[in-house]
Write an enzyme that holds these catalytic residues in place. Structure first.
Site: not given
Lengths: 357, 90, 357, 90
Positions: C179, C315
């Site tokens: 995705c 991140c």
């Protein structure tokens, strides 16, 4: 938006894209290797791309030079390529160099570029590219192909080894490496050219490990990849050589088509036909008129061979026989012929019943 | 961390040589077997004798265990030897 | 004349060219992988080429899909591709399949072809291609890319292993493999696609060793090539599945742009911002509002985290954080956000003074 | 002809694992070191515990010394272990 997939890519992103945009790359040759190099460097967004090319489009190019149209035969490769590449990415600036590379123009042409990509197809140009890059202290990305095999390397990059560190001098004039057209599978330059484009991006963007001091060889029939390590062996170059062209004078060896050979044999013409293949090949198919002397035995058999009639040398495809024909010619045999296409051509053009391999 | 100790026992008097590019065409094989030779110079001499056309190439890269080898380099049984000629196609 | 270089090639010649001419190849997808596959198969002279494609050309395609023109945005990829390929080689017959591949149409579409080339970009299609090839006993040539890495293989060829022998089932719905758009270097599909075209030629012409029961992996950053061996693990398939699409519902995880995050922080909005990078990354750059919990520690820290306010996970580029965000969402955390593009995007779009890596 | 005898002396209590594709992204490294595990099943269990996201991939190919390995395959010190996830990009 155009570069969205690179901007999102971990380890790439806007900073690397900017480096590509600010780079100037010179591609020598817009043929089998040059086409994929140009397509991908253009698509990815290199800022400025120079192309050195002076050839026209031939129908025999189209089996591997996928940028060109059949309708463009006879037109300039250089300007057809630029037209097509601009349609792909109008943001790139293209610099046409409508000339053959020579010792007179190489240094001037190379000077404004950051990286030189050697996509030429002859030893003369390859050594000229090397020497000019050494003189100008520019990295060059090397790719070369032979039948089903390719080589890729990066030379003269941050002090790394040069082409002459691997191969100090080109093959002798007249040898088949320079002069025969031995054919190529269309997709092979696509593989090697995309590797070259990848190395260019790695150098410009400072990502990954470029193939400096490493020679990648690819065997596409068996998917064997090998990387050979080597080191710089500095041999100072102070200027270009005067001449890089390697003459293709093949001495007294003349080509002989299988049709001509057929006529000679039918007509009973006196000719010494020597088949230089190996015993297992000879088992598969042969011409009854041929003398069988495997290639490596020919040297020892010279005294037994006739010098008073013409000699024709035959092998599988005409390459080994060319070597032997040149050897016979050098040894003073008169009227030495090489059978073009070898027994393979005979099987297809003269005797369809013959076994092939 | 682990350590491998290799003990190589040579029973060999011949060497296997891999050929690339046009060297493969000239020899008619991708792999050939030589009598054991002492060093790269001797290997080249043997090759030129067997296949005189190789000499015409002038520059013939010899790699031993995937590293470029000078003429002086000694050859040992079990070495992986490769003969790589220059290639010009494009 | 067009195929002169292949006709001359030792080990190829007229007999192999005839095999190419008589072959019918189906290419699934005319995108990053499909473009080089189509260009080279067309140039080399495959007789009949089918293309399954239903997408239109987008500006973000052009960084790697080198066949298309910037002026063709919004137009059909399928028909643009065929138009361009016909200009390259009008001798090839092209069969347009202007549809998405589905369990309803796959078997009918595949039936007339000798080899199927999977150039799709999602797991649903890849498993459908596999199963249809198994049912119809057709070889398929597989290529796939991820960032700077590629995979090539030949499945279901003369009884060889299939895609499901390597990877029995696709990744779970909603995972990033399916995705997220993680980006790709433009030249990578060029490398992998040319390998695929080469495998097609090897299968059709019976030359070399196709990658059956072998997975070739290519790391283009470091030029590491590996070949992994495997064997068929036959799991009989009697029919296609009803549905191959893998839903991309990422649960309650919502994307959060760095701009939005910036507004939130400026506005003092209460948000639990978790940075899941490793200590050495945290040293390089950080947001002062972030809580530092390296990825692998998050599981053990769940009881200490607040569930009463929104959580945003950060991140380097947004991939590891997506994993953790999904984990938090599954663990019942309300309002979980993933910071798209990670701290890297922050450095470029919000704080140009921030260190990057 | 030549013969090589390899004697491998294992001093190892850990194993090196090469990661490919998205497994590399999930672990944040191309190579990781595991405690020594008995077989592939135990390796997978260790990987799933360290990196729960790997489990979501569902199909994770493990290769030992370049050959596909079943869950039952025993692992020895010095084995070259690779973790290869499915890849879908095109």
């Amino acid at each position: 938006m155009r570069y969205d997939r690179q901007l999102k890519l971990e380890g790439f992103g806007p900073a690397k894209q900017e480096l590509l945009h600010n780079a100037a790359i010179l591609v020598i040759g817009a043929g089998g290797l040059g086409v994929p190099v140009l397509q991908y460097l253009t698509a990815m967004g290199v800022g400025k791309i120079g192309i050195v090319e002076h050839d026209t489009i031939s129908i025999t190019n189209l089996q591997r030079q996928v940028l060109y149209h059949t309708a463009e035969q006879g037109q300039s490769k250089l300007f057809s390529a630029i037209k097509r590449l601009q349609q792909l990415n109008p943001e790139v600036q293209f610099m046409p160099h409508d000339t053959w590379l020579s010792p007179e123009n190489a240094l001037d042409i190379f000077t404004p570029y950051d990286v030189i990509v050697d996509c030429s197809d002859n030893f003369g140009t390859r050594y000229l590219v090397n020497d000019a890059c050494v003189l100008l202290n520019k990295p060059f990305v090397y790719g070369a192909i032979h039948k089903y095999e390719g080589q890729v390397s990066v030379f003269n990059y941050k002090g790394s080894a040069t082409y002459r560190c691997l191969f100090p001098e080109p093959p002798a004039p007249g040898t088949m490496q320079n002069c025969s057209d031995i054919g190529v599978l269309g997709v092979l330059p696509g593989i090697i050219g995309t590797y070259q484009a990848n190395e260019v991006v790695k150098i410009i963007c400072g990502i990954g490990e470029p193939l400096a001091n490493q020679l990648l060889t690819i065997d596409t029939l068996n998917n064997i990849h090998q990387v050979f390590q080597f080191k710089p062996v500095r041999q100072p170059i102070s200027q270009l050589m005067e001449e890089y062209d390697i003459p293709c004078d093949t001495g007294g060896v003349k080509p002989l088509s299988v049709q001509e050979l057929h006529q000679w044999l039918e007509a009973g013409k006196e000719v010494q036909l020597i088949d230089v293949r190996e015993p297992d090949e000879w088992e598969i198919c042969k011409l009854p008129q041929a003398i069988f002397i495997p290639m490596r035995m020919v040297g020892g058999m010279l005294p037994q061979l006739r010098k008073d009639i013409p000699t024709a040398v035959l092998c599988h495809h005409g390459m080994r026989s060319m070597m032997i024909a040149q050897q016979l010619d050098a040894a003073g045999f008169p009227k030495v012929y090489n059978v073009t296409g070898g027994i393979h051509a005979w099987a297809y053009d003269i005797d369809e019943q013959m076994n092939t391999y | 961390m682990y350590v491998n100790y290799y003990i190589i026992v040579a029973l060999s008097t011949t060497m296997r040589v891999l050929l690339f590019g046009i060297a493969k065409d000239i020899a008619g094989a991708a792999t050939i077997t030589t009598t054991a030779v002492a060093d790269v110079a001797a290997l080249k001499e043997w090759l030129y004798e067997q296949y005189p056309a190789l000499r015409e190439l002038r520059s013939l890269m010899i790699a031993v265990n995937k590293v470029y080898a000078n003429d002086e380099q000694a050859l040992l049984p079990g070495d992986e030897i490769a003969v790589i000629p220059p290639v010009s196609g494009g």
